[in-house]
Motif scaffolding. Structure first.
Motif, PDB file in Angstrom:
ATOM      1  N   ALA A 237      37.808  30.909  33.685  1.00 14.42           N
ATOM      2  CA  ALA A 237      38.794  31.980  33.736  1.00 14.42           C
ATOM      3  C   ALA A 237      39.494  31.914  35.083  1.00 14.42           C
ATOM      4  N   CYS A 250      37.666  38.592  34.558  1.00 13.14           N
ATOM      5  CA  CYS A 250      37.468  37.141  34.484  1.00 13.14           C
ATOM      6  C   CYS A 250      35.974  36.808  34.429  1.00 13.14           C
ATOM      7  N   THR A 254      33.770  34.984  31.052  1.00 15.24           N
ATOM      8  CA  THR A 254      33.346  33.600  31.257  1.00 15.24           C
ATOM      9  C   THR A 254      31.925  33.366  30.747  1.00 15.24           C
ATOM     10  N   GLY A 258      29.677  29.050  33.712  1.00 17.87           N
ATOM     11  CA  GLY A 258      31.097  28.740  33.739  1.00 17.87           C
ATOM     12  C   GLY A 258      31.693  28.900  35.130  1.00 17.87           C
ATOM     13  N   VAL A 260      34.921  30.737  37.548  1.00 17.40           N
ATOM     14  CA  VAL A 260      36.005  31.699  37.759  1.00 17.40           C
ATOM     15  C   VAL A 260      36.766  31.261  39.000  1.00 17.40           C
TER      16      VAL A 260
END
Length: 343
Positions: A237, A250, A254, A258, A260
């Motif tokens: 994100a 965000c 995610t 992940g 950001v």
């Protein structure tokens, strides 16, 4: 020459100034177009960029193109009339970070448009010749101002690390967000969500290749992304707006493990983060500081895909109407994508 000075919040005035001949190793450029950046809007509307306050009067603008007017002693390869893009960052090349290739965090950086270093909302500027690159002929002065924000987006990809078939969410589809959508699709990302409350910006995001657009004032954007992704969340994100808790949105959108990436600049000097969501899911949080040697790649993209990027420049105003240009850009009026000022 004419210079546009921001002399108090949301107020410009035109002044006259003199410029010396270019020195050794310098060129003098006639500025032809300057994009209005989100950080310019922060200075204009809020009196600061994060924890950096305005020092009035100041000259904004750091997304410039122009043509060579004069060359200083020792400069070769450039002639008057040559079209060029003008890099706004002047590095020392001697500090720890320059020596290690991290010029964007140079200890002694001079970035034209900061409070102590006038920017490009003026008719002429002297620059080191290293800050001048040939302008791609596929686009004009106005469209080529996208080189600077596009270089920032390419730098953000160093952290986003998009892979073919990934999923991504872009929060905020101003010019940086729109360029981010386009670059993610070029990189092969399979599904890109674009989140923005402004209708015409969502429409521009679709034109740039977004697979789904979300109005965060109509629906819960995180819930929508989670539902559409089978509750998994996106691989990456990217926050291109940093407003209204968008960083935490965000994070919440995610997937576990992940990424950001925060490209936008928050108005606040402190942010409250949903740290335990980051911690439990081992999500990596990055932030972006301008660009770092990505300008040549940005120019190559502009050469190769002028029909994709060029239409993002929707509005232009002369330097005499810089106040009107900023009013339109700051209020997202008149369907504006990218606003450019033409000295």
């Amino acid at each position: 020459m004419k210079v546009a000075e921001l002399y108090e919040p949301m107020k410009f005035r035109l002044a006259e100034a003199r410029i010396a001949d270019p020195g050794a190793g310098e060129i003098q450029a006639r500025v032809r177009a300057v994009g209005v950046c989100g950080s310019d809007i922060h200075y204009y509307a809020e009196g600061s960029v994060g924890d950096t306050p305005c020092v009035y009067p100041m000259v904004l603008g750091h997304e410039p193109t122009g043509e060579i007017a004069k060359t200083g002693p020792g400069v070769t390869g450039w002639s008057p009339g040559d079209k060029a893009i003008l890099e706004p960052a002047i590095y020392c090349y001697h500090c720890e970070f320059c020596m290690s290739g991290r010029h964007n965090v140079c200890e002694n950086i001079r970035f034209l448009s900061m409070p102590d270093t006038p920017g490009f909302f003026r008719e002429y500027v002297n620059l080191p010749v290293a800050n001048v690159l040939p302008m791609p002929p596929q686009l004009g002065f106005e469209e080529n101002t996208l080189f600077e924000p596009l270089a920032i987006v390419l730098h953000s990809m160093q952290f986003a690390q998009p892979q073919v078939g990934d999923t991504a969410a872009v929060f905020g589809t101003g010019p940086i967000g729109l360029l981010t959508v386009g670059v993610l699709k070029i990189a092969g990302v399979g599904r890109v969500y674009a989140v923005d409350p402004v209708p015409h910006r969502r429409e521009l995001a679709l034109r740039m290749g977004a697979d789904a657009v979300i109005d965060p004032r109509a629906v819960d954007a995180v819930r929508e992304i989670r539902r559409d992704s089978g509750r998994r969340g996106v691989d990456v994100a990217i926050d291109c707006v940093t407003k209204d808790d968008s960083v935490n949105q965000c994070i919440a959108a995610t997937r576990a493990a992940g990424r950001v990436v925060v490209t936008g600049i928050p108005s606040e000097t402190r942010l409250a983060l949903e740290f335990h969501i980051l911690r439990r899911n081992e999500i990596t949080l990055y932030n972006v500081r301008r660009s770092n040697h990505e300008t040549p790649a940005a120019l190559q993209l502009l050469r190769e895909r002028p029909k994709l990027f060029g239409p993002l420049v929707t509005h232009a105003r002369p330097l005499d109407d810089i106040a009107g240009a900023f009013r339109v850009a700051a209020t997202y009026a008149d369907g504006v994508g990218k606003m450019v000022v033409t000295p």
